[in-house]
Design an enzyme around this catalytic site. Sequence first.
Site, PDB file in Angstrom:
ATOM      1  N   LYS A  23     -13.922   2.715 -19.793  1.00  0.00           N
ATOM      2  CA  LYS A  23     -13.582   3.752 -18.809  1.00  0.00           C
ATOM      3  C   LYS A  23     -12.080   3.778 -18.536  1.00  0.00           C
ATOM      4  CE  LYS A  23     -15.177   3.300 -14.357  1.00  0.00           C
ATOM      5  NZ  LYS A  23     -14.056   3.418 -13.407  1.00  0.00           N
ATOM      6  N   SER A  24     -11.504   2.617 -18.290  1.00  0.00           N
ATOM      7  CA  SER A  24     -10.067   2.575 -17.958  1.00  0.00           C
ATOM      8  C   SER A  24      -9.219   3.142 -19.091  1.00  0.00           C
ATOM      9  CB  SER A  24      -9.630   1.125 -17.714  1.00  0.00           C
ATOM     10  OG  SER A  24     -10.163   0.658 -16.512  1.00  0.00           O
ATOM     11  N   GLY A  95     -11.383   6.678  -8.390  1.00  0.00           N
ATOM     12  CA  GLY A  95     -10.118   6.159  -7.871  1.00  0.00           C
ATOM     13  C   GLY A  95      -9.037   6.178  -8.936  1.00  0.00           C
ATOM     14  N   ARG A 123     -11.398   5.844   0.551  1.00  0.00           N
ATOM     15  CA  ARG A 123     -10.694   4.729  -0.104  1.00  0.00           C
ATOM     16  C   ARG A 123      -9.182   4.831   0.137  1.00  0.00           C
ATOM     17  NH1 ARG A 123     -12.970   4.020  -6.003  1.00  0.00           N
ATOM     18  NH2 ARG A 123     -11.691   2.137  -5.842  1.00  0.00           N
ATOM     19  N   GLN A 170      -4.472   0.172 -10.651  1.00  0.00           N
ATOM     20  CA  GLN A 170      -4.337   1.606 -10.366  1.00  0.00           C
ATOM     21  C   GLN A 170      -2.985   1.890  -9.719  1.00  0.00           C
ATOM     22  OE1 GLN A 170      -7.847   2.765  -8.176  1.00  0.00           O
ATOM     23  NE2 GLN A 170      -9.151   2.537  -9.971  1.00  0.00           N
ATOM     24  N   ASP A 319     -14.315  -5.867 -11.479  1.00  0.00           N
ATOM     25  CA  ASP A 319     -15.494  -4.998 -11.575  1.00  0.00           C
ATOM     26  C   ASP A 319     -16.768  -5.775 -11.915  1.00  0.00           C
ATOM     27  OD1 ASP A 319     -13.951  -2.851 -10.895  1.00  0.00           O
ATOM     28  OD2 ASP A 319     -13.553  -2.256 -12.969  1.00  0.00           O
ATOM     29  N   LYS A 346     -13.871  -0.674  -2.808  1.00  0.00           N
ATOM     30  CA  LYS A 346     -14.281  -0.051  -4.074  1.00  0.00           C
ATOM     31  C   LYS A 346     -15.187   1.146  -3.784  1.00  0.00           C
ATOM     32  CE  LYS A 346     -11.962  -2.729  -6.711  1.00  0.00           C
ATOM     33  NZ  LYS A 346     -10.814  -2.169  -7.443  1.00  0.00           N
ATOM     34  N   ARG A 350     -18.407  -3.605  -1.658  1.00  0.00           N
ATOM     35  CA  ARG A 350     -19.276  -4.350  -2.584  1.00  0.00           C
ATOM     36  C   ARG A 350     -19.648  -5.741  -2.056  1.00  0.00           C
ATOM     37  NH1 ARG A 350     -16.673  -2.202  -8.350  1.00  0.00           N
ATOM     38  NH2 ARG A 350     -17.857  -0.255  -8.324  1.00  0.00           N
ATOM     39  N   ARG A 392     -21.924   0.253 -10.004  1.00  0.00           N
ATOM     40  CA  ARG A 392     -22.015  -1.168 -10.377  1.00  0.00           C
ATOM     41  C   ARG A 392     -23.009  -1.939  -9.505  1.00  0.00           C
ATOM     42  NH1 ARG A 392     -18.243  -1.048 -14.343  1.00  0.00           N
ATOM     43  NH2 ARG A 392     -16.305   0.028 -13.848  1.00  0.00           N
TER      44      ARG A 392
HETATM   45  C1  S3P Z   1      -9.115   0.273 -12.677  1.00  0.00           C
HETATM   46  C2  S3P Z   1      -8.597  -0.723 -11.905  1.00  0.00           C
HETATM   47  C3  S3P Z   1      -9.389  -1.485 -10.929  1.00  0.00           C
HETATM   48  C4  S3P Z   1     -10.871  -1.342 -11.173  1.00  0.00           C
HETATM   49  C5  S3P Z   1     -11.281   0.068 -11.444  1.00  0.00           C
HETATM   50  C6  S3P Z   1     -10.527   0.636 -12.633  1.00  0.00           C
HETATM   51  C7  S3P Z   1      -8.206   0.985 -13.593  1.00  0.00           C
HETATM   52  O1  S3P Z   1      -9.071  -1.027  -9.638  1.00  0.00           O
HETATM   53  O2  S3P Z   1     -11.608  -1.862 -10.086  1.00  0.00           O
HETATM   54  O3  S3P Z   1     -12.681   0.141 -11.699  1.00  0.00           O
HETATM   55  O4  S3P Z   1      -8.690   1.702 -14.488  1.00  0.00           O
HETATM   56  O5  S3P Z   1      -6.990   0.826 -13.454  1.00  0.00           O
HETATM   57  P1  S3P Z   1      -7.815  -1.653  -8.855  1.00  0.00           P
HETATM   58  O6  S3P Z   1      -6.762  -1.816  -9.844  1.00  0.00           O
HETATM   59  O7  S3P Z   1      -7.412  -0.716  -7.780  1.00  0.00           O
HETATM   60  O8  S3P Z   1      -8.330  -2.984  -8.342  1.00  0.00           O
END
Ligand code: S3P
Length: 432
Positions: A23-24, A95, A123, A170, A319, A346, A350, A392
Amino acid sequence: MSDRISLERVKKLRGSITPPPDKSISHRAIMLASIADGKSIVRNFLGAEDTMSTLNAFRKLGVKIEDKGKKIIIGGKGIHGLKEPADIIDCGNSGTTARLMSGILAGNPFFSALTGDASLRQRPMARVINPLKEMGAEISARNGDKYLPMKIKGGPLKAINYKMPVASAQVKSCLILAGLYAKGTTAITEPQKSRDHTERMLKAMGANIEVKGLNIRVQGLGNKKLNPIDITIPSDFSSAAFFIAGALIVPDSEILIKNVGMNPTRTGFLKVIKEMGADIKIENIRDVSGEPVADIHCKTTSNLKAVKIGRNIMPSLIDEFPILCVLATQAEGVTEIKGAEELRFKESDRIQAMAEGLRKMGAEVKEFKDGLSIKGNAKLKGASIDSYKDHRIAMAFSIAALIAKGKTTINGISSVNISFPGFFEMLKRLTH
Ligand code: S3P
């Protein structure tokens, strides 16, 4: 359609699977290819709700994106080629979409507005808004610039030195992206190492980005261009983790999980389960498009041991927290997870969601502000579980249900489509 599923104990999990694409990396491929110069090809793209939020958002910014299922072709507009969107951009539950995109929008001289679903609108966004304002973007948001919806009027940015107060890939990625638009060198320091997919991909596209431990320096592109990419995305380690855990705790199980992304900033869960004594082998390690990839072979482990984990490892298993809590119920001793307060922000809280559900299933759980402790060797029993519409949480309890006595009903299961369409079908294929 009913948004719940009832699951019962199974005899064993057996077979071989390839979990969905990461996903990322899928989010980042769309974003970076959109601001590159020319045509990019993204292979094995994750067509899930979250990543489609990003794809649709960039279409609204004038990017031509051909969606051929798992293959996506993106007509990159160049760093200054995006256009003002005609409407508010809806980031859905994502997010990553909201936070990373705000970094790009901050560098663009037009008006845009971002919103999201009920979860995303709760959030924290100040973590990106504050540093972006410092760089010169005009941003305002709901409730004193804290929450979506937010509006952005970007423009020429100035480089900053920013010490991040929370470990968040993020936030880091948002500032790296804004840094591409800034004059000079943006320097970012993170408190703990978080996932580095943005840094890897940008480097491959020719950006001047330097990483030394927790320090990242990115140079504004100026008149330089980002090169388009042809990238193949591996399976998502975070999706694989549910099945790794399933194989460990369901008796008589053996699963081969293929083509899994093994980026070390993502695989803290492996370190922890090895410490717990998991019977797991990493095979066929290779490099695909600048990311390490491997196959994971895992088997039932009846003598898992409890562990204590703290803040430093947290970003690399952020995650995997929900499924790690499930594993902890089956380990010998008390597992303690601390330094995890980010988990409260999140898709759901969680820490609270896992404590509540596991207690309902008969586990002994203590909740702290920044984590929890779980007493192992628990005999789980079926219960009615609220997933809080968090993908999740829904998937973690689906795995717990496989070892519980009696029927477990998980509510809010359509949320699995956020990251893992086909999760229940894959689970069914492995079930015997
Ligand atoms: C992600 C970073 C994580 C993760 C999210 C995806 C990303 O969040 O929990 O599911 O793709 O950069 P944070 O970096 O805010 O912890």
